[in-house]
Write an enzyme that holds these catalytic residues in place. Structure first.
Site, mmCIF file in Angstrom:
data_model
loop_
_atom_site.group_PDB
_atom_site.id
_atom_site.type_symbol
_atom_site.label_atom_id
_atom_site.label_comp_id
_atom_site.label_asym_id
_atom_site.label_seq_id
_atom_site.Cartn_x
_atom_site.Cartn_y
_atom_site.Cartn_z
ATOM 1 N N ALA A 70 57.296 32.241 14.725
ATOM 2 C CA ALA A 70 56.706 31.103 15.441
ATOM 3 C C ALA A 70 55.990 30.191 14.464
ATOM 4 O O ALA A 70 55.391 30.655 13.485
ATOM 5 C CB ALA A 70 55.713 31.623 16.471
ATOM 6 N N GLY A 115 59.422 36.120 15.182
ATOM 7 C CA GLY A 115 60.610 35.504 15.772
ATOM 8 C C GLY A 115 61.771 35.368 14.802
ATOM 9 O O GLY A 115 62.929 35.339 15.223
ATOM 10 N N GLU A 118 63.379 38.606 14.941
ATOM 11 C CA GLU A 118 63.973 38.736 16.282
ATOM 12 C C GLU A 118 65.301 37.969 16.384
ATOM 13 O O GLU A 118 66.228 38.412 17.055
ATOM 14 C CB GLU A 118 62.976 38.272 17.341
ATOM 15 C CG GLU A 118 61.818 39.267 17.485
ATOM 16 C CD GLU A 118 60.737 38.790 18.432
ATOM 17 O OE1 GLU A 118 60.117 37.748 18.134
ATOM 18 O OE2 GLU A 118 60.535 39.436 19.475
ATOM 19 N N GLU A 138 53.393 40.898 15.067
ATOM 20 C CA GLU A 138 52.711 40.244 16.185
ATOM 21 C C GLU A 138 51.409 40.902 16.626
ATOM 22 O O GLU A 138 50.452 40.203 16.968
ATOM 23 C CB GLU A 138 53.654 40.146 17.399
ATOM 24 C CG GLU A 138 54.683 39.030 17.299
ATOM 25 C CD GLU A 138 55.947 39.413 16.575
ATOM 26 O OE1 GLU A 138 55.958 40.482 15.908
ATOM 27 O OE2 GLU A 138 56.926 38.677 16.667
HETATM 28 N N1 COA Z 1 54.222 28.711 10.858
HETATM 29 C C1 COA Z 1 53.937 27.522 10.283
HETATM 30 N N2 COA Z 1 53.944 27.336 8.968
HETATM 31 C C2 COA Z 1 54.248 28.393 8.192
HETATM 32 C C3 COA Z 1 54.553 29.657 8.725
HETATM 33 C C4 COA Z 1 54.525 29.792 10.124
HETATM 34 N N3 COA Z 1 54.846 30.953 10.726
HETATM 35 N N4 COA Z 1 54.784 30.505 7.709
HETATM 36 C C5 COA Z 1 54.651 29.791 6.584
HETATM 37 N N5 COA Z 1 54.328 28.509 6.870
HETATM 38 C C6 COA Z 1 54.073 27.416 5.934
HETATM 39 C C7 COA Z 1 52.820 27.670 5.114
HETATM 40 O O1 COA Z 1 51.668 27.275 5.827
HETATM 41 C C8 COA Z 1 53.104 26.809 3.891
HETATM 42 O O2 COA Z 1 52.862 25.450 4.166
HETATM 43 P P1 COA Z 1 51.545 24.705 3.532
HETATM 44 O O3 COA Z 1 51.671 24.904 2.052
HETATM 45 O O4 COA Z 1 51.702 23.303 3.972
HETATM 46 O O5 COA Z 1 50.370 25.421 4.124
HETATM 47 C C9 COA Z 1 54.588 26.960 3.726
HETATM 48 O O6 COA Z 1 55.114 27.358 4.978
HETATM 49 C C10 COA Z 1 54.964 28.007 2.705
HETATM 50 O O7 COA Z 1 54.274 29.207 3.049
HETATM 51 P P2 COA Z 1 53.346 30.021 1.990
HETATM 52 O O8 COA Z 1 52.481 30.957 2.751
HETATM 53 O O9 COA Z 1 52.694 29.079 1.041
HETATM 54 O O10 COA Z 1 54.491 30.790 1.178
HETATM 55 P P3 COA Z 1 54.492 32.300 0.689
HETATM 56 O O11 COA Z 1 55.777 32.498 -0.054
HETATM 57 O O12 COA Z 1 53.217 32.640 0.003
HETATM 58 O O13 COA Z 1 54.571 33.188 2.052
HETATM 59 C C11 COA Z 1 55.319 33.870 4.234
HETATM 60 C C12 COA Z 1 55.606 33.015 2.968
HETATM 61 C C13 COA Z 1 56.350 33.494 5.253
HETATM 62 C C14 COA Z 1 55.440 35.363 3.868
HETATM 63 C C15 COA Z 1 53.877 33.602 4.699
HETATM 64 O O14 COA Z 1 53.701 32.196 4.822
HETATM 65 C C16 COA Z 1 53.541 34.225 6.032
HETATM 66 O O15 COA Z 1 53.224 35.393 6.090
HETATM 67 N N6 COA Z 1 53.631 33.430 7.105
HETATM 68 C C17 COA Z 1 53.231 33.837 8.429
HETATM 69 C C18 COA Z 1 54.264 34.736 9.043
HETATM 70 C C19 COA Z 1 53.875 35.170 10.416
HETATM 71 O O16 COA Z 1 52.901 35.865 10.616
HETATM 72 N N7 COA Z 1 54.645 34.694 11.400
HETATM 73 C C20 COA Z 1 54.356 34.850 12.779
HETATM 74 C C21 COA Z 1 54.974 36.041 13.316
HETATM 75 S S1 COA Z 1 54.585 36.211 15.015
#
Ligand code: COA
Length: 264
Positions: A70, A115, A118, A138
């Site tokens: 999400a 998601g 998923e 989640e």
């Molecule tokens: N929603 C919105 N933006 C997201 C996102 C999400 N789920 N996941 C990553 N982004 C954005 C980050 O905010 C960042 O943008 P910004 O620099 O403008 O803030 C960009 O994508 C890159 O992410 P970043 O965290 O800098 O890269 P990373 O390689 O260090 O980590 C992830 C990547 C995906 C592992 C990490 O961002 C993460 O754990 N995201 C959340 C995942 C999550 O919990 N999802 C929801 C599940 S219900």
């Protein structure tokens, strides 16, 4: 046209008989914003109506993430009512993907979280990059997987393993995901697309109607008691007896050549 293609939230391409759908929001880790969800819904609706492809690959642009789930930034701005409506929409999206009648394969690199995983679970097969990160985090966000994750993961890896992964928000690498039964294979990142295309080609050697029937028999039968599942298998199997492709396969065997299937 080129610009429109570059900017589309979901890229739609054909590689022979393989349909390649690619999530294209790498600057936000391919997180499921409304826009991306809408684009994927539209791509899947078009895919379902297009009888000309044999296997569908679901891929994503970038190395960072297949899909980070999400869009948490957009989610933070949503009212409770909007969230209440959006979560079932993500579940419906995953169901739309799972409901494609032909085989689908997810190609997972980087993060496939929430998601994102998923969506991959709604595909028939998964190939992950060795260093990918797969998980359903989640509960640590105060919610549960709402796009089919609790159901599809448990059916895929068993109840206890699914509970382990969901309760502790475990993040598996591609190789760990194979060991857990979440992914069918893991390969180096650089080989992911090539491997997916090769698997698609291998799957597409099967007779098209037989592949559709096999997918249906497994998907419909799995939730049923064995006897009812066997009835589903009979119902899926019987119409194939009348197909030209079945006769073609027997002729090809006799003539020691590869069959030429036409999907009829
Ligand atoms: N929603 C919105 N933006 C997201 C996102 C999400 N789920 N996941 C990553 N982004 C954005 C980050 O905010 C960042 O943008 P910004 O620099 O403008 O803030 C960009 O994508 C890159 O992410 P970043 O965290 O800098 O890269 P990373 O390689 O260090 O980590 C992830 C990547 C995906 C592992 C990490 O961002 C993460 O754990 N995201 C959340 C995942 C999550 O919990 N999802 C929801 C599940 S219900």
């Amino acid at each position: 046209m080129e610009d429109a293609l570059m900017e589309a939230a979901v890229l739609v391409e054909r590689r022979g008989g393989t349909l390649l759908l690619t999530l294209n929001r790498p600057e936000r880790a391919n997180a499921l914003s409304r826009e991306l969800v809408e684009a994927l819904e539209a791509a899947l609706t078009a895919a379902a109506a297009d009888g000309s492809w044999r296997v569908c690959l679901l891929a994503a642009v970038g190395d960072k993430a297949f899909c980070a789930g999400a869009d948490l930034k957009e989610r933070a701005l949503m009212s409770e009512e909007q969230v209440r409506a959006f979560v079932p929409r993500l579940q419906a999206l995953a169901s739309q993907l799972a409901g494609l009648d032909r085989p689908t394969i997810a190609l997972v690199q980087g993060a496939a979280l929430g998601g994102g995983l998923e969506l991959a679970l709604a595909c028939d097969l998964r190939i992950a990059a060795d260093e990918a990160t797969l998980g359903l985090p989640e509960v640590q966000l105060g919610i549960i997987p709402g796009a089919g994750g609790t159901q599809r993961l448990a059916r895929l890896v068993g109840v206890a393993k699914a509970k382990e992964l969901i309760f502790m928000a475990r993040r598996l690498s591609g190789t760990e995901a194979v060991a857990a039964g979440v992914s069918n294979a893991s390969v180096p990142r650089a080989a992911l697309l090539e491997t997916g295309l090769a698997w698609a080609e291998s799957v597409a050697k099967g007779a098209p109607l037989a592949l559709i029937a096999a997918k249906r028999a497994i998907d419909e039968g799995i939730a049923l008691p064995l006897g009812a599942g066997l009835a589903v298998e009979r119902a899926c199997s019987a119409p194939l007896v009348e197909t030209a492709d079945r006769v073609e396969a027997l002729n090809a065997f006799r003539e020691k050549r590869a069959p030429r299937f036409e999907g009829r």
